[in-house]
Enzyme design. Sequence first.
Site, PDB file in Angstrom:
ATOM      1  N   LYS A  80       1.203   0.128   1.243  1.00 59.58           N
ATOM      2  CA  LYS A  80       0.168  -0.381   0.336  1.00 59.58           C
ATOM      3  C   LYS A  80      -0.140  -1.835   0.691  1.00 59.58           C
ATOM      4  O   LYS A  80       0.778  -2.599   1.022  1.00 59.58           O
ATOM      5  CB  LYS A  80       0.668  -0.272  -1.112  1.00 59.58           C
ATOM      6  CG  LYS A  80      -0.367  -0.641  -2.170  1.00 59.58           C
ATOM      7  CD  LYS A  80       0.173  -0.366  -3.583  1.00 59.58           C
ATOM      8  CE  LYS A  80      -0.843  -0.669  -4.663  1.00 59.58           C
ATOM      9  NZ  LYS A  80      -0.348  -0.359  -6.024  1.00 59.58           N
ATOM     10  N   SER A 155      -3.256   2.598  -8.930  1.00 61.34           N
ATOM     11  CA  SER A 155      -3.875   1.758  -7.934  1.00 61.34           C
ATOM     12  C   SER A 155      -3.446   2.056  -6.493  1.00 61.34           C
ATOM     13  O   SER A 155      -4.121   1.621  -5.563  1.00 61.34           O
ATOM     14  CB  SER A 155      -3.559   0.296  -8.245  1.00 61.34           C
ATOM     15  OG  SER A 155      -2.168   0.053  -8.102  1.00 61.34           O
ATOM     16  N   SER A 179       0.908   3.480 -11.209  1.00 58.60           N
ATOM     17  CA  SER A 179       0.160   3.437  -9.948  1.00 58.60           C
ATOM     18  C   SER A 179       0.742   4.222  -8.789  1.00 58.60           C
ATOM     19  O   SER A 179       0.091   4.332  -7.751  1.00 58.60           O
ATOM     20  CB  SER A 179      -0.029   1.989  -9.513  1.00 58.60           C
ATOM     21  OG  SER A 179      -1.132   1.455 -10.188  1.00 58.60           O
TER      22      SER A 179
HETATM   23  N1  GLN Z   1      -3.650   1.670 -14.107  1.00 63.52           N
HETATM   24  C1  GLN Z   1      -2.745   0.713 -14.657  1.00 63.52           C
HETATM   25  C2  GLN Z   1      -3.420  -0.618 -14.731  1.00 63.52           C
HETATM   26  O1  GLN Z   1      -4.559  -0.655 -14.469  1.00 63.52           O
HETATM   27  C3  GLN Z   1      -1.501   0.648 -13.831  1.00 63.52           C
HETATM   28  C4  GLN Z   1      -1.701  -0.053 -12.542  1.00 63.52           C
HETATM   29  C5  GLN Z   1      -0.447  -0.157 -11.754  1.00 63.52           C
HETATM   30  O2  GLN Z   1       0.527   0.538 -12.014  1.00 63.52           O
HETATM   31  N2  GLN Z   1      -0.476  -1.065 -10.795  1.00 63.52           N
HETATM   32  O3  GLN Z   1      -2.850  -1.606 -15.041  1.00 63.52           O
END
Ligand code: GLN
Length: 496
Positions: A80, A155, A179
Site C-alpha cells: 500500500k 482505503s 480498510s
Molecule cells: N473507511 C474508514 C475511514 O474512512 C476506515 C479507513 C481506514 O481503515 N483507513 O476512516
Amino acid sequence: MPNIDAMTARQIATEVAAGGLSATEVARSALDAIQAREPKVQAFVQVTQELALDAAARIDDARAAGEALPPLAGVPLVVKDNMNLKGTRTTCASRMLETYESPYTATCVQRMLAAGCIPVGKANMDEFAFGSSTDSSAFHPTNNPWNLDCVPGGSSGGSAAAVAAGMAALSLGSDTGGSIRQPAAFCGVVGMKPTYGAVSRYGVVAFGSSLDQVGPFGRSVEDVALAMDALVAGGRDPFDSTSQDVAPRFAEALDAGVAGKRVGIIPALMEAEGLTPEVRRGVERAASALEDAGATLIEVDLPHLDAAIAAYYVIGPAEAFSNLARFDGIRYGYQEPGCSTLAAQSSLSRAHGFGTEAKRRQMLGAYLLSSGVYDRYYYAAQKARTLITEDYARAFEQVDVILMPAAPRTAFKHGEISDPTQMYLSDMYTISINIAGNGGITVPVGLGEETGLPVGAQLVAPAFKDERLISFGAAVERACEPLGVPRAVSAEGGLL
Ligand code: GLN
C-alpha cells in the site's frame, strides 16, 4: 506450464524452493499480468519492475549457491502506498506527497522482503487512507476486478484489487476502521487486521495512531497465515512503541480445527438496517460451515455497539488532524510556489495539496479538539471506547470468536455513494473492532445471488489471539468454493 495467477503464495514459494520455477520467471509473469490487466483495474500508483527483478535475481543466485531460501521466496508482493519502500515514492495517493521519496523501508515491508517476497508495486488507496472506495485517490480510481464499474472498497483498495486480479499473490494494507477487511470483502480475497500492536507501523504514514494496524491480503487463509508469520518474525519492533512480541504460529493454526469451540453471533448485527439479504445469507452459510465442523453457535450481545461509528468519527479525525499537521509545505509535503510569508506557505500548500475528504477530516478534528468542544465529543468518544472494549471482553468470556458480516453489502458502483456519512456506514461492521483493538479477518464466502459480487464474512478474536482467525477462517474457507480470478480480467496475461 502453471498459471501464476491461479497459484497461491505457498505454491509459488514451494515451486521456487524446489527449482520448478525460478524467482525471475515468477517476477516476469507477475509483471506481464500487471501489464495486461492493470489498464482495466488500475490498482497501482507505481509498478516497481526493477526492484522486482533485482529481488528475484538475488533469490535465484542464493538458490544456485545452495543457500536455504526464506519461506516466501519468489512471492510477488504489492505494498500500500502509505508504506515506505526505499527506491519508491510513498505518496498516500495524495498530491501532498506526490514526489516524496521513501527515505527508508517500513518494518512491515522489510520483514516481507526478508521472507523472500518480490516487490512488484505500490498500491492505490484513498488519500491518506480516508475512505471506503479508493475513489478519493488524487491520481485515479481503482476498479473492482469482479465488475470494473464498481469500487474495490477502501482505503486499501489497490492492495485488495491487485491480489484479486492475480497481479500479485500477497499484498499489505493498513486498517484504521476497516480498510483491510472491507476491500477484502468487496474483492473476494482474504484480508486480516491483526490485534493493535501485533505488527509494527514504523515507516507507515500515520492516520489514527490509536487505531492503525497493518495486515496482509491473500487469496487463501493459508497465504495470509504465512504473511502474518513473516510480519511478526523478529519480535517486537523497538521503532514502534506499541509493537509487541507475537509468536509466529499462524501457519501452525491452520489445521487446529474448531470442534468443541464456541462462535458468537450478535443477533442485532444480523438484523441491522442496511444489511442486504445476500450478505446475510453468506454469513449464515459461514455459521453453518463452522457448526458442521463441530463448533457451537452462541448468541452474544455487545450493548454499546451503536456508539462505535460516532466514536470513531471523533477519535479518527482528532488523531488525523494531529498526525497530518506535519504536511505543511515546510517540514513535509507539497510546497506552494511563490509564497511570501510562512503562513501563506503553509495554508496554500495545505489548501492545494490535500483533497476534499482529507480536508474534511482535518477540519473536523480541529473542531473536535478545540476548547469547549473537546469535553463534549472527544471525552465522550473515549468513554464510549472503554464501554465497547469492555463489551468485547465480556463477550469473549463466553465465546472463542465472533462471526459477523465484513460489510453490509457487496461492492457499490463508482460515484454511487456521494454523501460522506453514507460512505462512513460502509464500515459499520469493522469500526468497533479497531475501537476495541482486537483482530479481525475477512474470508470470502461466495458470490452474492443478487449482485454476482463477492460476499465476505468477518471473524473477530480476543486481543492477541489472532491465530484463532486463521483456524476459524480456514474452517469457513474449506466449506466454500474458491472464487478464482474473475473473468473480467483473467483472459489477459498471467500465463507463464
Ligand atoms: N473507511 C474508514 C475511514 O474512512 C476506515 C479507513 C481506514 O481503515 N483507513 O476512516
